[in-house]
Design a protein around this motif. Structure first.
Motif, PDB file in Angstrom:
ATOM      1  N   ALA A 276       0.816  -1.212   0.000  1.00 58.68           N
ATOM      2  CA  ALA A 276       0.000   0.000   0.000  1.00 58.68           C
ATOM      3  C   ALA A 276       0.849   1.261   0.000  1.00 58.68           C
ATOM      4  N   SER A 277       2.061   1.179   0.557  1.00 60.68           N
ATOM      5  CA  SER A 277       2.933   2.353   0.621  1.00 60.68           C
ATOM      6  C   SER A 277       4.368   1.936   0.318  1.00 60.68           C
ATOM      7  N   ASP A 278       5.184   2.911  -0.050  1.00 60.44           N
ATOM      8  CA  ASP A 278       6.599   2.629  -0.282  1.00 60.44           C
ATOM      9  C   ASP A 278       7.257   2.089   0.981  1.00 60.44           C
ATOM     10  N   GLU A 279       6.900   2.659   2.119  1.00 60.30           N
ATOM     11  CA  GLU A 279       7.513   2.259   3.383  1.00 60.30           C
ATOM     12  C   GLU A 279       7.213   0.796   3.703  1.00 60.30           C
ATOM     13  N   GLU A 280       5.961   0.391   3.512  1.00 60.38           N
ATOM     14  CA  GLU A 280       5.595  -0.991   3.800  1.00 60.38           C
ATOM     15  C   GLU A 280       6.315  -1.949   2.855  1.00 60.38           C
ATOM     16  N   ALA A 281       6.428  -1.579   1.589  1.00 58.66           N
ATOM     17  CA  ALA A 281       7.092  -2.450   0.620  1.00 58.66           C
ATOM     18  C   ALA A 281       8.558  -2.641   0.979  1.00 58.66           C
ATOM     19  N   HIS A 282       9.250  -1.577   1.382  1.00 59.48           N
ATOM     20  CA  HIS A 282      10.643  -1.709   1.786  1.00 59.48           C
ATOM     21  C   HIS A 282      10.772  -2.558   3.048  1.00 59.48           C
TER      22      HIS A 282
ATOM     23  N   ALA B 278      11.714  -3.642  -8.275  1.00 61.43           N
ATOM     24  CA  ALA B 278      10.602  -2.685  -8.248  1.00 61.43           C
ATOM     25  C   ALA B 278       9.981  -2.810  -6.876  1.00 61.43           C
ATOM     26  N   VAL B 279      10.137  -1.799  -6.053  1.00 62.39           N
ATOM     27  CA  VAL B 279       9.681  -1.876  -4.662  1.00 62.39           C
ATOM     28  C   VAL B 279       8.937  -0.600  -4.298  1.00 62.39           C
ATOM     29  N   GLY B 280       7.704  -0.757  -3.768  1.00 64.09           N
ATOM     30  CA  GLY B 280       6.954   0.405  -3.354  1.00 64.09           C
ATOM     31  C   GLY B 280       5.462   0.242  -3.526  1.00 64.09           C
ATOM     32  N   ALA B 281       4.774   1.358  -3.447  1.00 62.21           N
ATOM     33  CA  ALA B 281       3.342   1.400  -3.728  1.00 62.21           C
ATOM     34  C   ALA B 281       3.125   1.144  -5.221  1.00 62.21           C
ATOM     35  N   PRO B 282       1.885   0.844  -5.642  1.00 64.88           N
ATOM     36  CA  PRO B 282       1.664   0.509  -7.057  1.00 64.88           C
ATOM     37  C   PRO B 282       2.221   1.524  -8.041  1.00 64.88           C
ATOM     38  N   ALA B 283       2.086   2.807  -7.764  1.00 64.27           N
ATOM     39  CA  ALA B 283       2.595   3.811  -8.697  1.00 64.27           C
ATOM     40  C   ALA B 283       4.117   3.755  -8.808  1.00 64.27           C
ATOM     41  N   THR B 284       4.778   3.520  -7.679  1.00 61.75           N
ATOM     42  CA  THR B 284       6.236   3.411  -7.677  1.00 61.75           C
ATOM     43  C   THR B 284       6.684   2.167  -8.429  1.00 61.75           C
ATOM     44  N   VAL B 285       6.005   1.052  -8.181  1.00 58.22           N
ATOM     45  CA  VAL B 285       6.329  -0.191  -8.864  1.00 58.22           C
ATOM     46  C   VAL B 285       6.093  -0.052 -10.364  1.00 58.22           C
ATOM     47  N   ARG B 286       5.033   0.645 -10.730  1.00 55.34           N
ATOM     48  CA  ARG B 286       4.737   0.855 -12.152  1.00 55.34           C
ATOM     49  C   ARG B 286       5.874   1.597 -12.842  1.00 55.34           C
ATOM     50  N   ARG B 287       6.381   2.642 -12.222  1.00 53.87           N
ATOM     51  CA  ARG B 287       7.473   3.412 -12.825  1.00 53.87           C
ATOM     52  C   ARG B 287       8.725   2.550 -12.961  1.00 53.87           C
TER      53      ARG B 287
END
Length: 335
Positions: free
Chosen positions: A225-231, A279-288
């Motif tokens: 859900a967030s970049d922080e959680e993904a990391h 690719a790590v992060g929220a969906p928008a970050t992962v998409r990029r």
């Protein structure tokens, strides 16, 4: 749309068992099928306390039996550990039981340490015979029943799709010469990725199995859900790499908020380097990140790799990754 797949090492979670790992792999494969993934591959490793996929062909049969349409295969079978005839029989049997759903990815590393390699009866020069073993295996799978004195039964005439795997230019060159699809282990060994792609595409020779180059790459994906959680979720795999490189392999660790507290500064650059195709992060970050990877390397297929300690978090990451990958354009090289 790029073809998107999963490479699963059946990670044994800290505090869990091999049975937990295998059950999670089965559940993940069933969800992946619903979310549009094309392939679900498992990999051969031995004497690894954190990996439950050592009996790779057995696990493939189990996964195929508990799914309906997704292709199931090896990423890969370490061929020098096995007689080509036995691999042909195993995968010929799988293809006979689950027609049109089995892939056979091949590697030449032992998938373990030297002591375990000896326990596997792997000989010192086994890797040197790899090209001949691959050719022999292809002959077993592509010959017609009764055509040769020694036949794989089941196996002969099944034409199980074979992929060459690699982390250097050796596999790329061999895949090109034999006219096979090629998958690169960029999820843990990205240093020679660009060289391997160039070698494979430049030297590819069409074969009865493949008319044009087909390249796949593995990408570490951690979506939340967030970049922080993904990391935070990714920290489990970062610890696992550090532990392995320190000679302390074990189950997949629980995630931590502060990696500097558990990984020494001397090890961190190596760990980050091994994980740099990510690719790590929220969906928008992962998409990029995935769009940039797709634009730079133009893979025909992407394998998602995500060792996450919590199973529900891994399912969420896998679902979010599928939603992103479904929108990525196909590689220009495949047009």
């Amino acid at each position: 749309m790029v073809t998107y797949n999963i490479l699963d090492l059946s990670p044994i979670p800290e505090g869990g068992t091999a049975a937990d790992a295998l059950g999670r792999s089965t559940d993940l494969a069933q969800h992946a099928e619903r979310w549009g993934y094309t392939r679900f591959w498992v990999a051969e490793h031995h004497n690894m306390p954190g990996i439950a996929s050592s009996a790779t062909a057995v696990l493939i049969g189990h996964l195929a039996a508990h799914t309906e349409t997704i292709r199931v295969g090896s990423g890969g079978i370490m061929l020098p550990n096995h007689a080509p005839l036995m691999v042909a029989e195993q995968f010929g049997t799988l293809e006979t039981l689950y027609p049109g759903r089995i892939d056979l990815g091949l590697g030449r590393a032992p998938g373990t340490d030297q002591a375990t390699a000896r326990a596997l009866r792997r000989y010192a020069d086994a890797a040197d015979q790899f090209p001949q073993d691959v050719a022999e295996l292809i002959a077993f799978l592509d010959s017609r029943p009764g055509e040769t004195r020694v036949a794989a039964i089941p196996g002969a005439g099944t034409h199980v799709p074979i992929w060459m795997l690699g982390s250097s230019t050796f596999g790329a060159e061999l895949a090109a010469i034999l006219g096979l699809p090629y998958a690169f282990a960029s999820h843990f060994a990205p240093n020679m990725l660009e060289d391997a792609i160039a070698v494979y595409r430049r030297n590819f020779r069409p074969s009865d199995r493949l008319a044009a180059p087909r390249f796949a790459m593995a990408v570490n994906v951690y979506a939340a859900a967030s970049d922080e959680e993904a990391h935070f979720l990714r920290s489990s795999q970062m610890q696992a790499i550090a532990n392995l490189r320190s000679g302390r392999p074990g189950p997949l660790p629980r995630p931590v908020a502060d990696l500097s507290a558990v990984i020494s500064p001397n090890l961190m650059p190596m760990v980050e380097g091994m994980q740099r195709v990510v690719a790590v992060g929220a969906p928008a970050t992962v998409r990029r990140a995935l769009a940039a990877i797709q634009a730079r390397y133009e893979p025909d297929e992407i394998f998602v790799v995500s060792a996450i300690h919590d199973h529900e978090a891994r399912l969420t990451s896998t679902r979010l990754a599928a939603e992103v990958l479904a929108d990525l354009p196909a590689a220009a090289a495949a047009q």
